[in-house]
Every structure is written in C-alpha cells, then in structure tokens.
Design a protein around this motif. Structure first.
Motif, short mmCIF file in Angstrom:
data_model
loop_
_atom_site.label_atom_id
_atom_site.label_comp_id
_atom_site.label_asym_id
_atom_site.label_seq_id
_atom_site.Cartn_x
_atom_site.Cartn_y
_atom_site.Cartn_z
N GLY A 176 -17.05 -57.94 8.76
CA GLY A 176 -15.63 -57.93 9.09
C GLY A 176 -15.19 -59.21 9.76
O GLY A 176 -14.15 -59.79 9.42
N ALA A 177 -15.98 -59.67 10.73
CA ALA A 177 -15.63 -60.90 11.45
C ALA A 177 -15.61 -62.10 10.52
O ALA A 177 -14.78 -63.00 10.68
N SER A 178 -16.50 -62.13 9.53
CA SER A 178 -16.55 -63.27 8.62
C SER A 178 -15.27 -63.37 7.80
O SER A 178 -14.84 -64.48 7.45
N ALA A 179 -14.65 -62.24 7.49
CA ALA A 179 -13.37 -62.25 6.77
C ALA A 179 -12.25 -62.73 7.68
O ALA A 179 -11.46 -63.61 7.31
N GLU A 180 -12.18 -62.16 8.88
CA GLU A 180 -11.07 -62.51 9.77
C GLU A 180 -11.20 -63.92 10.32
O GLU A 180 -10.19 -64.62 10.51
N PHE A 181 -12.43 -64.38 10.58
CA PHE A 181 -12.65 -65.76 11.00
C PHE A 181 -12.00 -66.73 10.03
O PHE A 181 -11.37 -67.71 10.43
N ALA A 182 -12.17 -66.45 8.74
CA ALA A 182 -11.68 -67.37 7.71
C ALA A 182 -10.17 -67.47 7.69
O ALA A 182 -9.62 -68.47 7.22
N LEU A 183 -9.48 -66.47 8.18
CA LEU A 183 -8.02 -66.45 8.15
C LEU A 183 -7.37 -66.95 9.43
O LEU A 183 -6.16 -67.19 9.46
N ASN A 184 -8.16 -67.12 10.48
CA ASN A 184 -7.58 -67.49 11.76
C ASN A 184 -6.95 -68.88 11.71
O ASN A 184 -7.52 -69.81 11.14
N GLY A 186 -18.69 -79.47 11.94
CA GLY A 186 -19.27 -79.49 10.59
C GLY A 186 -20.37 -78.47 10.38
O GLY A 186 -20.88 -78.32 9.26
N LYS A 187 -20.74 -77.74 11.44
CA LYS A 187 -21.87 -76.82 11.32
C LYS A 187 -21.49 -75.51 10.64
O LYS A 187 -22.33 -74.88 9.99
N LEU A 188 -20.23 -75.09 10.77
CA LEU A 188 -19.84 -73.83 10.15
C LEU A 188 -19.87 -73.91 8.62
O LEU A 188 -20.51 -73.08 7.98
N PRO A 189 -19.21 -74.90 8.00
CA PRO A 189 -19.26 -74.94 6.53
C PRO A 189 -20.64 -75.22 5.97
O PRO A 189 -20.96 -74.81 4.86
N SER A 190 -21.49 -75.92 6.73
CA SER A 190 -22.82 -76.24 6.22
C SER A 190 -23.77 -75.05 6.28
O SER A 190 -24.71 -74.95 5.50
N LEU A 250 -14.18 -71.53 3.12
CA LEU A 250 -15.19 -70.75 3.83
C LEU A 250 -15.73 -69.62 2.93
O LEU A 250 -16.94 -69.38 2.90
N PHE A 251 -14.85 -68.97 2.18
CA PHE A 251 -15.32 -67.95 1.26
C PHE A 251 -16.16 -68.57 0.15
O PHE A 251 -17.11 -67.96 -0.35
N LYS A 252 -15.81 -69.79 -0.24
CA LYS A 252 -16.62 -70.50 -1.24
C LYS A 252 -18.02 -70.76 -0.70
O LYS A 252 -19.03 -70.63 -1.42
N GLN A 253 -18.10 -71.09 0.60
CA GLN A 253 -19.40 -71.32 1.23
C GLN A 253 -20.20 -70.02 1.35
O GLN A 253 -21.42 -70.01 1.19
N MET A 276 -24.03 -61.87 -6.47
CA MET A 276 -24.17 -60.43 -6.27
C MET A 276 -23.99 -60.06 -4.80
O MET A 276 -23.23 -59.13 -4.47
N ARG A 277 -24.67 -60.77 -3.92
CA ARG A 277 -24.57 -60.45 -2.49
C ARG A 277 -23.17 -60.75 -1.96
O ARG A 277 -22.69 -60.08 -1.06
N PHE A 278 -22.54 -61.78 -2.50
CA PHE A 278 -21.17 -62.09 -2.11
C PHE A 278 -20.24 -60.93 -2.45
O PHE A 278 -19.36 -60.57 -1.67
N LYS A 279 -20.44 -60.34 -3.63
CA LYS A 279 -19.65 -59.18 -4.03
C LYS A 279 -19.87 -58.02 -3.06
O LYS A 279 -18.91 -57.32 -2.68
#
Length: 270
Positions: free
Chosen positions: A27-35, A45-49, A174-177, A185-188
């Motif tokens: 859940g946090a990974s989704a909301e983080f991306a929208l903040n 640079g550490k988050l996208p990597s 971020l979702f692309k990363q 499959m795991r992304f789905k």
C-alpha cells in the motif's frame, strides 16, 4: 525495561508478521509514488535505483521502533530527523512538514488496513492504540499539527489525500521501476495487492478498479497459514533477492538488538 510499544499491544501483532507487513509495504509503495513530495525521494537517486530495497528499509526501520525500548526508539527517531536535516541542507531547501506527516499517516492507515484484511477488524480502542504509537513517533520528530486522537485524525487524513497526492512523471517512473525489479508477474500481484488496502483517492489517481484478483485468494491464503504452507506461496511470489529480508519480518527484534538500531538507521535512511 520500558518498551516504546507495550508487549501485548496490537501494534506488535501487526508489525510482527511478514504477510501483514508486506501488505503495508504494498500500500505504501502505491501512495509514495503519488505524493507531491516524491521528488525528495529521488534527490539522492537511491529510490529509483532500488525502490524495493528502500521500501524494505523504511518498513524495517519502523519495525525496529515498534520492538525497541523507549531509549532505543527515541534514538532511532532522533537519528532519522538528523539524517533528513542533512538531506535538506544538501538540497538547500526544507522538506515540507506535511510531507513528513504524509509518511506517518501512511504507516497508520496501512497498519490498520493490512491487519484487517488478513486478520480481523480492529476495535475503536485498537485503532486508537495504533494511532497513538505513530503519534508519539511524529511528536518526537517535532511534527506540527498532529491531531491528538484517531477520530480527530480521520478528516485530516482525508484532507491530505485530497491535497497532497497527484499522478506525475515521478509516479509513472516509480511504477516502471517496480515492474523492472519485480518482473511482470510479481508486478501484477503487487498491483492487485495494492487494490485491497489503498484508499479510494489512491485508486482514483492510479485508475485502479474496485475488484482485485487477489480478493478470492485471501481466504485461501489464510487457510495456508494455518497449514504452515504460506512459505510456499511467498517463495513463488516474492523476489529471491529479498527473501532474507522477508524472512526477517517474522522475527521480532530482541532486547539485545539495541546496538543494531544505531547502525541500521544510519544505513537505511542515508
């Protein structure tokens, strides 16, 4: 020894199981991306990597506070504030106070929604207990305008969701990363898991449907836990690179782990 969170607290139950923590992570990974302040997470640079590694670090850090003594937890919180202050100095501007609150609010919301999805509904008193733990974390960090109770927090949370979230180029990247590091499959699976715990505002911005393919799977997963077969599903669905971190989520930090707090916080938040 006095602990930051009492041993019988529901907060320890929530943060003491890997599957619950993984849904908090989802859940946090989704909301983080929208903040709207997500650009701060891109500054070093550490988050996208390594987005999964950074989110595991954040989750691991929160768990250490939950299972630490008061002194150890306060040390960790103080260190976190100092590290963020250093980042602010390097960038030459200040992280908005609302951005700090948003992260705190995520931990509150997803602690409750993940536990209720996989375990049982929390009572009003238990929700207040969850809120109080993270309220004390925020107060120690010096955050302003924190509502004193869970009930008073609810409208503030909704206001933050309305005012502080947007879909941006950072969100898309971020979702692309996430997809790059998880595989298709795991992304789905991640997306379907996010649908089960994120609030409506997040669903709206990410154009998520209300139905999740995992909804009918959750009851089956609960049965697999009773049969001690949940490890098989985790091994299939989760990246092998992070299995050690995932396994550690089922192990509560012990009373002699205080020396690990100091090194872990500096590493995780740098």
């Amino acid at each position: 020894m006095d602990y930051f969170v009492e041993k019988k607290s529901v907060v320890r139950k929530i943060w003491g199981k890997s599957d619950t923590v993984l849904f908090i992570f989802a859940g946090a990974s989704a909301e983080f991306a929208l903040n709207k302040a997500v650009d701060w997470l891109y500054f070093t640079g550490k988050l996208p990597s390594d987005p999964l590694g950074r989110l595991f670090s954040t989750v691991g850090y929160a768990r250490r506070i939950v299972f630490s003594s008061i002194d150890e937890a306060n040390y960790a919180i103080d260190t976190m504030r100092k590290i963020h202050t250093t980042v602010e100095q390097n960038r030459g501007t200040t992280i908005p106070d609302w951005a700090y609150r948003d992260v705190l609010f995520m931990l509150i919301h997803y602690s409750i929604s993940a536990y209720e999805l996989l375990e049982e509904k929390l009572s009003d008193a238990e929700k207040e207990e969850v809120y109080n733990v993270f309220y004390r974390v925020g107060s120690r960090m010096g955050l302003k305008e924190l509502p004193p109770t869970y009930i008073e927090w609810l409208p503030v949370r909704n206001m933050h969701l309305t005012e502080n979230l947007q879909k941006s180029d950072y969100s898309a990247d971020l979702f692309k990363q996430y997809k790059k590091h998880l595989g298709a499959m795991r992304f789905k699976v991640l997306i379907e898991g996010q649908k089960l715990v994120v609030p409506d505002r997040v669903k709206e911005l990410l154009q998520f449907s209300d139905f999740s393919l995992l909804a009918p799977v959750v009851p089956v997963y609960k049965i697999s836990r009773l049969m001690k077969m949940d490890w098989l599903l985790k091994n299939i669905l989760l990246p092998s690179d992070y299995k050690d971190q995932i396994n550690e989520l089922d192990v509560q930090p012990g009373k002699n782990d205080g020396h690990l707090i100091k090194t872990a916080v500096a590493k995780d938040l740098s």
